[in-house]
Motif scaffolding. Structure first.
Motif, PDB file in Angstrom:
ATOM      1  N   GLN A 121       2.191   9.051  -6.270  1.00 21.04           N
ATOM      2  CA  GLN A 121       2.618  10.435  -6.043  1.00 21.04           C
ATOM      3  C   GLN A 121       3.699  10.840  -7.044  1.00 21.04           C
ATOM      4  N   ASP A 136       0.829  -1.213   0.000  1.00 22.27           N
ATOM      5  CA  ASP A 136       0.000   0.000   0.000  1.00 22.27           C
ATOM      6  C   ASP A 136       0.863   1.263   0.000  1.00 22.27           C
ATOM      7  N   LYS A 137       1.916   1.252   0.796  1.00 22.33           N
ATOM      8  CA  LYS A 137       2.797   2.421   0.861  1.00 22.33           C
ATOM      9  C   LYS A 137       3.557   2.593  -0.451  1.00 22.33           C
ATOM     10  N   ARG A 140       1.155   4.051  -2.981  1.00 17.62           N
ATOM     11  CA  ARG A 140       0.931   5.469  -2.729  1.00 17.62           C
ATOM     12  C   ARG A 140       2.120   6.295  -3.210  1.00 17.62           C
TER      13      ARG A 140
END
Length: 72
Positions: free
Chosen positions: A12, A4-5, A8
């Motif tokens: 970005q 998930d990180k 993300r």
């Protein structure tokens, strides 16, 4: 690091390059990932792509595929 990180972070990075004038935006994302991500982060992203790549924007996915050499 969790998938998930990583997703993300990749999204970005893609958002930033989306606003740039470069023609090959996916190439810019891939270059950034190869330059600044640790090999184990790229390996984890490769695993995530192999599992379907859920959550990645189209540009982030294209850049990640180039960075890890995947064509999933």
């Amino acid at each position: 690091m969790s998938h998930d990180k990583l997703v993300r972070m990749a999204n970005q990075i893609a958002t930033f390059f989306e606003s740039q004038p470069d023609a090959d935006k996916a190439g810019c994302v891939a270059d950034h990932l190869r330059a600044f991500w640790e090999p184990r982060m790229l390996a984890q992203m490769g695993e995530h792509l192999a599992a379907g790549g859920d959550g990645l924007t189209p540009l982030a996915r294209a850049g990640c595929e180039r960075a890890v050499g995947a064509t999933v």
